[in-house]
Design an enzyme around this catalytic site. Sequence first.
Site, short mmCIF file in Angstrom:
data_model
loop_
_atom_site.label_atom_id
_atom_site.label_comp_id
_atom_site.label_asym_id
_atom_site.label_seq_id
_atom_site.Cartn_x
_atom_site.Cartn_y
_atom_site.Cartn_z
N TRP A 26 -5.09 -0.29 5.60
CA TRP A 26 -3.62 -0.18 5.80
C TRP A 26 -3.37 0.33 7.22
O TRP A 26 -2.76 -0.37 8.04
CB TRP A 26 -3.02 0.73 4.72
CG TRP A 26 -2.62 -0.04 3.49
CD1 TRP A 26 -1.35 -0.20 3.01
CD2 TRP A 26 -3.46 -0.78 2.60
NE1 TRP A 26 -1.36 -1.01 1.89
CE2 TRP A 26 -2.65 -1.38 1.61
CE3 TRP A 26 -4.83 -1.04 2.54
CZ2 TRP A 26 -3.15 -2.19 0.60
CZ3 TRP A 26 -5.33 -1.85 1.52
CH2 TRP A 26 -4.50 -2.40 0.56
N ARG A 33 12.29 -4.97 -5.68
CA ARG A 33 12.24 -3.75 -6.46
C ARG A 33 12.55 -2.53 -5.60
O ARG A 33 12.87 -2.65 -4.41
CB ARG A 33 10.89 -3.61 -7.16
CG ARG A 33 9.73 -3.38 -6.23
CD ARG A 33 8.43 -3.30 -7.02
NE ARG A 33 7.30 -3.13 -6.16
CZ ARG A 33 6.12 -3.73 -6.34
NH1 ARG A 33 5.96 -4.57 -7.34
NH2 ARG A 33 5.13 -3.50 -5.51
N ASP A 34 12.41 -1.35 -6.20
CA ASP A 34 12.74 -0.12 -5.48
C ASP A 34 11.59 0.28 -4.56
O ASP A 34 11.09 1.40 -4.63
CB ASP A 34 13.08 0.99 -6.47
CG ASP A 34 12.02 1.12 -7.57
OD1 ASP A 34 11.05 0.34 -7.55
OD2 ASP A 34 12.16 2.00 -8.44
N GLU A 35 11.17 -0.66 -3.71
CA GLU A 35 10.18 -0.38 -2.65
C GLU A 35 10.74 -0.99 -1.37
O GLU A 35 11.40 -0.35 -0.60
CB GLU A 35 8.80 -0.94 -2.99
CG GLU A 35 8.07 -0.07 -3.96
CD GLU A 35 6.58 -0.37 -4.06
OE1 GLU A 35 5.88 -0.28 -3.04
OE2 GLU A 35 6.13 -0.69 -5.17
N ASP A 61 -0.29 -4.75 3.95
CA ASP A 61 0.24 -6.10 3.73
C ASP A 61 0.52 -6.77 5.07
O ASP A 61 0.20 -7.94 5.29
CB ASP A 61 1.54 -6.05 2.91
CG ASP A 61 1.42 -5.23 1.63
OD1 ASP A 61 0.71 -4.21 1.63
OD2 ASP A 61 2.04 -5.61 0.62
N HIS A 77 5.68 -11.60 -2.58
CA HIS A 77 4.82 -10.69 -1.85
C HIS A 77 3.96 -11.57 -0.95
O HIS A 77 3.10 -12.28 -1.46
CB HIS A 77 3.89 -10.01 -2.87
CG HIS A 77 3.98 -8.54 -2.94
ND1 HIS A 77 5.03 -7.86 -3.49
CD2 HIS A 77 3.10 -7.58 -2.54
CE1 HIS A 77 4.80 -6.55 -3.44
NE2 HIS A 77 3.63 -6.35 -2.85
N ASP A 122 6.84 -5.23 1.70
CA ASP A 122 5.94 -5.75 0.68
C ASP A 122 6.66 -6.78 -0.19
O ASP A 122 6.11 -7.82 -0.53
CB ASP A 122 5.38 -4.61 -0.18
CG ASP A 122 6.46 -3.72 -0.78
OD1 ASP A 122 7.59 -3.71 -0.27
OD2 ASP A 122 6.17 -3.00 -1.77
N GLU A 170 2.72 -11.28 -6.12
CA GLU A 170 1.96 -10.08 -5.77
C GLU A 170 0.57 -10.10 -6.39
O GLU A 170 -0.41 -9.68 -5.79
CB GLU A 170 2.72 -8.84 -6.26
CG GLU A 170 1.97 -7.54 -6.06
CD GLU A 170 2.77 -6.32 -6.48
OE1 GLU A 170 3.66 -6.47 -7.33
OE2 GLU A 170 2.50 -5.23 -5.95
#
Length: 779
Positions: free
Chosen positions: A421, A352-354, A361, A659, A348, A638
């Site tokens: 998704w 960041r912490d993803e 996506d 994103h 994505d 994003e």
Amino acid sequence: MLERTLSVAASRSARLFSAEMISPRCDQGQGTQASFVASDFVVDGSFEEVKLYISAQGLYRAFVNGQRVGEDLLTPGWTCYDDRIAYQEYDIGHMLKAGSNRIEIWLGDGWFRSQMMWVAEPIFNCWGDRIGAIAEVCADGKIVLQTGSDWRSGLLPVMKSGIYWGEDYDARISPACSDGVEILSFDKSLLVPHESEAVRELEPLQPVARWNDEASREIVDFGQNAAGYVRITVDGERGASISIRHSEVLGPARDFDNRNYRSARAKVTYILSGSGPETYAPMFTFMGFRYARFKITGNATLRSVEMVPISSVSKTAGGVTTDIEVVNRLVKNTIWSQRSNFIEIPTDCPQRDERMGWTGDAQVFANTACWLADCQRFFRKYLRDVIADQRPNGAIAHFSPDPTRLHPIPGRGDWAGSTGWGDCITVIPWQLYLHYGDSDILHEAFPAITRWLDYLWRISDGPIIRPTSVWGAAGFTFGDWLQPVGDSRKPRPTISDDCAATLYHFISTELAARIARVIGREDEAAHLGSRADEIKRAFQAEYFSASGRIAHNDMTSWALAFEHGLVPERHRETGKAYFRRVVESAGGVIGTGFIGTPALLPALTKLGMGDLAERLFLNRNVPGWLYQVERGATSIWERWDSIGPDGAIHSPEMNSYNHYAYGAVCQWLFEQVGGISPSPDHPGFEEVLIDPHVMPALGRMSSWHECRLGRIEASWTLIGSRVSYTLHLPFGSRGRLLPNPNRSHVTADGQTVEIPKEGLLLGAGDHLIEFINHDIALV
Ligand code: BGC
């Protein structure tokens, strides 16, 4: 397990390792000082070919006689490690000398055991708590060295590393063997050859501006938001240190703002050895950033800094240019967001912490991705992860590789099964078929596709899906994620979750019927086809009023319903009128989120409402594509309003400036505006469908795409209402110019032509097509 057999069988024949997976005894576990395994070995005689086969639990970097092996980054890559682990193969003959040689394999925590997921629910040691390496050196096919109990281990200068953490490096430490190794119990049948291109460094970027902040820390702007790291050359005394923080945006006082990294520390520290100019770049991490901030402690000077972007897709395979600079920049921003987020898997965001492989996506962007880079192997590999993560009940995970499958989060249910998704399992294979003629992936994915559809059928209320809003419960959906709703005092209607979910129920079922037909599963094709018809009838009964208005009357509903043939024929004209009114009453600004956006402009254009498509696309206000470009974005945001017109950052912690999802508009630029599309009947660009829709406000447009057969080019210019369309088709390909009521007085290569219903065939080579355009009012 069926999927496992398929994925392993489908990968090229895997090597059977006789080596063992060994772990350094000195390793103290996740988040501690990194370690290596090493061995000396003698090479006697001369060999034509010496190969290293190598993989790891965690990340590895190998050195032979002190020289780095290969240029691949973040090896062995990221897969669902309990399903497959990639190994790499390198020629190392040129690195060897007669007599004694030394191999060292440095190990980092990587995705295998460093933090995955955000601070509220972090998962450590996701695939195991032991790092390790497995390697074999083969000289002319004969194993001359393999990892085993006789190897040694020791600690590294890497004091701590992690995907979100960054890296801390103490150059005063020289790796020295201090310990032995432990043989790990390891299933060697997990090892498969690397399924996609390895992550590589792209051309480094130099600073475009540098200044000091109030605390005398230097801030450097590299002019481009990307994923990668900073390479520094630094000179100074032993023990001095330099720390590097990263950020995508600046605050109002040109100060650093990386609140959106959340619990991702994304920091790099380097302690100097004091041995003269020292060059360093981290090896077991990456960051998403445009700006870097340097803090020096002790006596040291930065001699040089550069940003090193990294990606699994290092070559661009397509582009679009027009007379409008911000449009050209939007396309570039999409390319950058793809590069930054195509690092082993489609993530994505890279900061960041993803940085997770969110399936929604990936599916909305898959078509655009294939225009801009060769993604066949990349997506195939990803689909194998998606299949490995599929739940026993058929639900597809929200992201893959999915740490929550192995570590369910108490009280948070199953992170799987959202429409829009999970539909990546039908949409992505289909895109690979269209772009590369890849029918193997259709065969490979088909069992997972039907299990996904059975899951949807089970959670639905008949053909209509009525999703729950409870996170983690069966049937939860993200709907049209991040859909803007307009002014909060008077929100515009937006698609409901049930309508969005049922639309996707239809999209996937209908696609699956087509897929079944291509792979010769006639019975299933017939069954799926009639299921799709049933969903269509139910959709039309449920969501259309007698006068032809769709429930919610919003852009996403109209765009998806028209794009997928769900608007009843008798309501076509009223539907078009409603659709027009919806766009006009929104003042020509976008009203779609993740799933509606890719369909919006194609739907309007194909319906002959190119004027609205042009207006939405060229709108410079928020929400709109060009707004962010004019605000200086160098990658895709994003949120439509990631930074507001007043400079305010929307939701500073839940925000990303890289994103790719909304970059899916590039599909429209290639297919409708440029007028070139892959043909489902002759996929892989053996036939190119040609149907340009001229947008006069763009001035001129030219597009290119490097497909497997060669380069396709399509451009148009306008003189008055006369369009000159030039086309180049590579050898092995042919074009089919489709009839369009908005074109008249058509000539092809100087000859007046009538375009038959089935289209006019054009051979490989160069063509000039001229016509009068009635698409939209010309000025
Ligand atoms: C991710 C998205 C994703 C979404 C699902 C976010 O945190 O960044 O891109 O699709 O969650 O709702």
